[in-house]
Design a protein around this motif. Structure first.
Motif, mmCIF file in Angstrom:
data_model
loop_
_atom_site.group_PDB
_atom_site.id
_atom_site.type_symbol
_atom_site.label_atom_id
_atom_site.label_comp_id
_atom_site.label_asym_id
_atom_site.label_seq_id
_atom_site.Cartn_x
_atom_site.Cartn_y
_atom_site.Cartn_z
ATOM 1 N N THR A 110 -6.861 -6.719 6.765
ATOM 2 C CA THR A 110 -5.432 -6.808 6.465
ATOM 3 C C THR A 110 -5.210 -7.363 5.068
ATOM 4 O O THR A 110 -4.332 -6.910 4.329
ATOM 5 N N ARG A 111 -6.019 -8.351 4.689
ATOM 6 C CA ARG A 111 -5.903 -8.902 3.332
ATOM 7 C C ARG A 111 -6.297 -7.861 2.278
ATOM 8 O O ARG A 111 -5.710 -7.801 1.203
ATOM 9 N N MET A 112 -7.313 -7.050 2.600
ATOM 10 C CA MET A 112 -7.679 -5.965 1.682
ATOM 11 C C MET A 112 -6.529 -4.964 1.573
ATOM 12 O O MET A 112 -6.157 -4.537 0.469
ATOM 13 N N ARG A 113 -5.992 -4.585 2.694
ATOM 14 C CA ARG A 113 -4.879 -3.625 2.722
ATOM 15 C C ARG A 113 -3.681 -4.179 1.966
ATOM 16 O O ARG A 113 -3.002 -3.454 1.235
ATOM 17 N N GLU A 114 -3.428 -5.474 2.152
ATOM 18 C CA GLU A 114 -2.302 -6.109 1.462
ATOM 19 C C GLU A 114 -2.470 -6.016 -0.049
ATOM 20 O O GLU A 114 -1.536 -5.673 -0.780
ATOM 21 N N ASP A 147 -11.296 -3.655 -6.054
ATOM 22 C CA ASP A 147 -10.701 -4.975 -6.289
ATOM 23 C C ASP A 147 -10.074 -5.522 -5.012
ATOM 24 O O ASP A 147 -10.070 -6.737 -4.775
ATOM 25 N N ALA A 148 -9.546 -4.624 -4.179
ATOM 26 C CA ALA A 148 -8.938 -5.063 -2.916
ATOM 27 C C ALA A 148 -9.981 -5.686 -1.998
ATOM 28 O O ALA A 148 -9.687 -6.632 -1.266
ATOM 29 N N VAL A 149 -11.213 -5.153 -2.049
ATOM 30 C CA VAL A 149 -12.289 -5.735 -1.236
ATOM 31 C C VAL A 149 -12.557 -7.173 -1.670
ATOM 32 O O VAL A 149 -12.643 -8.092 -0.849
ATOM 33 N N VAL A 150 -12.683 -7.388 -2.980
ATOM 34 C CA VAL A 150 -12.958 -8.728 -3.498
ATOM 35 C C VAL A 150 -11.796 -9.667 -3.191
ATOM 36 O O VAL A 150 -11.993 -10.823 -2.791
ATOM 37 N N ASP A 173 4.271 -2.597 9.180
ATOM 38 C CA ASP A 173 4.273 -3.495 8.031
ATOM 39 C C ASP A 173 3.485 -4.777 8.286
ATOM 40 O O ASP A 173 3.981 -5.881 8.095
ATOM 41 N N VAL A 174 2.245 -4.620 8.736
ATOM 42 C CA VAL A 174 1.419 -5.789 8.994
ATOM 43 C C VAL A 174 1.098 -6.528 7.701
ATOM 44 O O VAL A 174 1.031 -7.754 7.667
ATOM 45 N N ILE A 191 -5.167 2.385 13.841
ATOM 46 C CA ILE A 191 -4.546 3.403 12.984
ATOM 47 C C ILE A 191 -3.127 2.984 12.641
ATOM 48 O O ILE A 191 -2.674 3.112 11.498
ATOM 49 N N LEU A 192 -2.419 2.468 13.631
ATOM 50 C CA LEU A 192 -1.054 2.003 13.411
ATOM 51 C C LEU A 192 -1.023 0.818 12.456
ATOM 52 O O LEU A 192 -0.142 0.727 11.597
ATOM 53 N N VAL A 193 -1.987 -0.090 12.581
ATOM 54 C CA VAL A 193 -2.016 -1.291 11.753
ATOM 55 C C VAL A 193 -2.396 -0.960 10.311
ATOM 56 O O VAL A 193 -1.719 -1.375 9.361
ATOM 57 N N PHE A 194 -3.483 -0.199 10.129
ATOM 58 C CA PHE A 194 -4.021 0.030 8.789
ATOM 59 C C PHE A 194 -3.583 1.352 8.170
ATOM 60 O O PHE A 194 -3.878 1.603 7.001
ATOM 61 N N ARG A 195 -2.926 2.209 8.965
ATOM 62 C CA ARG A 195 -2.485 3.511 8.469
ATOM 63 C C ARG A 195 -3.655 4.226 7.789
ATOM 64 O O ARG A 195 -3.582 4.653 6.637
ATOM 65 N N SER A 196 -4.731 4.341 8.542
ATOM 66 C CA SER A 196 -5.956 4.951 8.044
ATOM 67 C C SER A 196 -6.734 5.496 9.233
ATOM 68 O O SER A 196 -6.631 4.976 10.352
ATOM 69 N N ILE A 197 -7.520 6.547 8.984
ATOM 70 C CA ILE A 197 -8.388 7.104 10.018
ATOM 71 C C ILE A 197 -9.774 6.481 9.938
ATOM 72 O O ILE A 197 -10.384 6.136 10.955
ATOM 73 N N LEU A 198 -10.291 6.325 8.735
ATOM 74 C CA LEU A 198 -11.663 5.877 8.555
ATOM 75 C C LEU A 198 -11.846 4.388 8.816
ATOM 76 O O LEU A 198 -12.912 3.966 9.278
#
Length: 754
Positions: A626-630, A640-643, A724-725, A553-560
């Motif tokens: 992390t690359r998707m999140r970035e 598009d973030a997934v790709v 800020d990962v 949660i801390l890394v991705f700032r997401s619950i799901l």
């Protein structure tokens, strides 16, 4: 986090000589400390809080001579066909005499004096007791035992030996490990196209493992760390060490491809991929340190030692790897791409526009890489792909519902070993339960009389074959009885017998006048060990998954996203356990894997698989997502973030998984079934997690969730620190200060250096 690691990476790159010298000093210092340290202590297996351990402690106090921890060997002797043991008295006397003269032997129990002869008169056994523990036996002692048995065989007797004094055949040939390392090197070379880039992760991983294991050896006598403590540390340290260096080197090459100068590329790679490495390492450390909840000291020590080795791997990835990149900033690239680092000045506006137009035309004609095409396919058909993957893993997990746990012993060894032959001879001649007797301790004012009363009651208990006479200690306050079950040590009926005796203890104490009745022995100890691990499995799983959930949660700032990561891990580890049950318990494809005797799964297998696989699974999750999140944070749509995430990280995650599969699969070619089981289980788990969960389920779920995947309640967003990962703050900080060198490279060309 990203900004700090960016500065650290630049510093390590620029001060590569200093950083390298520091690591050389660390390696030499830890190595010197390990060589000067006393020999590690013998592993003292204990299980605090169990009845078996309580009884063992009582025996050590009340029967110090009987509970001495010297090694023992049991020589099983069978007369030739048509003869009795009594006919071979002279030959057996010679064997006993030779054994008594062997090095380090304290005494030998003659089978005729001890009346250790089977009812049919054809089989006997002689117990050899040594002055030292099994690990302290010399080669001369082992050779003397083997030579005595061989001479007796030459005389026509059948002689086999069991017990901890018998040298275990070296089942680990090392061939499998060598194959695994060679395959890993091949995967790294195919991924990077450069021998130096391929060798760097292997080199740094070996250095990290060397530092970790040397530290364990140096602290062994102080902290009670035996030689076996480093086993898990070596395996996990090598695995994560390769992974972490692989991701930093890969990101460095990607930054170079985008036109950054080498020092800047090293800083950015350490700030972004290094941040993912730090948090991925924390998940592994949590999983390994969490073994402490099992409350078995040997597992706690192994987990903490392995966690320390993982911490060393993280430090090497964010300091030593960028320093090594400084020594070879161009050689880690493919030969065709090394001209990229020669560009020192920005292009003019006209040349930049011309270059970008040319790159756009080339990109339009270039076929996207495999990871990009796969991600695009999943994004277009997420629901069907998701259902297929979940149903497939669920089907593979079904055999896990029939999981039967047990511990290895001489009865599970290969049929051609002398220990297994001795075990089978004793079972045939003295009964299945002879190899797993129970020791019952009776405390009381008149322990001898109380012991006789307890023994008489136990003889009437269902499942008991025989009960020895009560043997009191010198003080007369404690007595011991040996109870032989009718069934073997691993039989479920024997486990029920132990429970029945313990359940009757209260009534037996009242009738016999005893104050305490306890059941122990190796069989009872194994039963308690299995029960302790089974009881600890769910708390351990809850602790590891719960803490990692909070960390993600801390890394991705997401619950799901963390919820999806945890559920995906449960799917992959369940499928792997199902495959292990099908092959090693049920015997499916046993000839393919060379399994001689299917049977119960090793008790420690599930908990070790959870710890090891969870750490590796979260590695892949962090690096991929992390690359998707970035990409999402920098303005891309959810799909598009997934790709984008797959374009940049899919190939590297696949390479990291193939390396782990290669290493673990190497153990499958070994002779020992338990080694096969660990290798097969871990390789299967990595295969399912990396290529089904992370490569199929993750993009499908993210496509279905869309922006909701990155949802976080506002109140929680305010409470959580921004680590800020993905490097968003780092990008904002560097944007006005760093001049980007544009390059006319197509997506396909960029993929060549990913």
């Amino acid at each position: 986090m990203a900004t700090f690691l960016y500065k650290l990476g630049r510093f390590a790159f620029r001060r590569r000589g200093l950083v390298t010298l520091l690591w050389v000093l660390i390696v030499c210092g830890v190595g010197a400390a390990a060589s000067a340290a006393p020999a590690p202590p013998t592993e003292q297996f204990s299980m605090p809080g169990t009845e078996s351990q309580k009884a063992f402690d009582l025996l050590e106090k009340k029967f110090p001579a009987a509970s001495a921890d010297g090694a023992t060997a049991r020589m099983v002797i069978r007369a030739p066909e048509g003869k009795k043991i009594a006919d071979e008295k002279a030959a057996i006397g010679e064997l006993v005499g030779e054994l008594g003269r062997a090095p380090q032997v304290a005494g030998v129990a003659d089978p005729f004096a001890a009346r250790s002869i089977s009812a049919d008169g054809r089989t006997a056994y002689a117990v050899v007791t040594y002055k030292v523990t099994a690990p302290d036996l010399t080669d001369k002692a082992h050779d003397a035992l083997t030579a005595a048995a061989d001479r007796a065989r030459d005389g026509g007797l059948t002689v086999e030996a069991g017990g901890d004094a018998v040298a275990v055949d070296a089942a680990m040939s090392g061939t499998g490990e060598q194959i695994g390392v060679l395959l890993s090197a091949l995967v790294l070379f195919l991924t990077f196209g450069s021998l130096i880039a391929a060798g760097m992760p292997l080199l740094t991983a070996l250095i990290g493992v060397g530092v970790g294991t040397s530290a364990i050896a140096a602290l062994g006598s102080t902290l009670g760390l035996s030689a076996t403590t480093s086993t898990l540390a070596m395996m996990i340290g090598l695995a994560v060490g390769i992974d972490y260096a692989l991701f930093v080197v890969s990101r460095y090459r990607a930054e170079i491809a985008e036109g950054h100068e080498p020092a800047e590329a090293a800083g950015r790679a350490t700030g972004t991929a290094g941040s993912a490495v730090v948090f991925a390492g924390l998940t592994v450390i949590i999983a390994l340190a969490g073994l402490a909840v099992v409350d078995i000291p040997v597992l706690t020590k192994m987990g903490l030692a392995a966690a320390g080795t993982v911490a060393v791997a993280v430090l090497i990835a964010v300091t030593f790897v960028p320093a090594l990149l400084g020594f070879a900033p161009r050689r880690v690239l493919r030969v065709a791409d090394r001209h990229l680092v020669k560009v020192k000045k920005p292009l003019s506006a006209r040349k930049q526009a011309r270059s970008e137009a040319k790159a756009a035309k080339l990109a339009a004609r270039t076929k996207p890489n495999l990871a990009t095409r796969w991600a695009a396919f999943v994004v277009r058909r997420p629901l069907g792909v998701l259902l297929l993957a979940v149903v497939g893993l669920g089907a593979l997990a079904l055999p896990a519902t029939k999981l039967e746990l047990g511990l290895p012993g001489e009865g599970t060894m290969a049929t051609d070993t002398t220990q297994r032959k001795a075990y089978d001879l004793l079972s045939d001649s003295f009964g299945p339960g002879f190899n797993g007797p129970l020791t019952v301790t009776v405390e009381g004012r008149d322990a001898a009389a109380a012991g006789d009363e307890v023994g008489a009651a136990l003889k009437k208990t269902a499942g008991v074959d025989s009960v020895s006479a009560a043997t009191p200690n010198k003080a007369g306050d404690t007595a011991i009885l040996s109870v032989v079950p009718k069934t073997g040590p691993t039989d479920a009926t024997t486990e029920q017998l132990v429970k029945d005796i313990r359940a009757k203890a209260t009534s037996l104490k009242a009738s016999a006048g005893a104050t305490e009745i306890l059941v122990t022995g190796q069989t009872a100890l194994f039963i308690d060990f299995s029960e302790t691990l089974s009881d600890a499995l769910l708390p351990y799983l809850g602790l590891v998954v719960g803490l990692a959930f909070l960390l993600l949660i801390l890394v991705f700032r997401s619950i799901l996203v963390p919820l999806k990561a945890a559920l995906g891990f449960l799917l992959s580890v369940s499928a792997a356990l199902g495959a292990v049950v099908a092959v090693f318990q049920w015997g499916w494809a046993k000839d393919v894997f060379g399994i001689e005797q299917p049977g119960p799964i090793m008790t420690t297998m599930p908990i070790f698989m959870i710890g090891v696989v969870f750490g590796l699974a979260m590695d892949y999750e962090v690096f991929l997502v992390t690359r998707m999140r970035e990409a999402y944070v920098h303005g891309a749509s959810a799909k598009d973030a997934v790709v984008t995430g797959f374009r940049h990280s899919g190939r590297v995650v696949a390479a990291a998984a193939l390396i782990m599969i290669s290493v673990f699969s190497g153990f499958v070619v070994e002779v020992n079934d338990l080694v096969k089981m660990m290798g097969f289980g871990l390789a299967s788990a990595v295969l399912f997690d990396a290529f089904v969960v992370r490569m199929v389920i993750v993009p499908a779920v993210h496509s279905l969730l869309g922006d909701a995947a990155w949802w976080l309640p506002k109140w929680l967003d305010r409470l959580l620190p921004n680590v800020d990962v993905e490097g968003e703050k780092l990008q904002q900080r560097l944007r006005p200060a760093t001049a980007r060198v544009p390059q006319s490279r197509s997506e396909h060309e960029q993929d060549l250096v990913h």
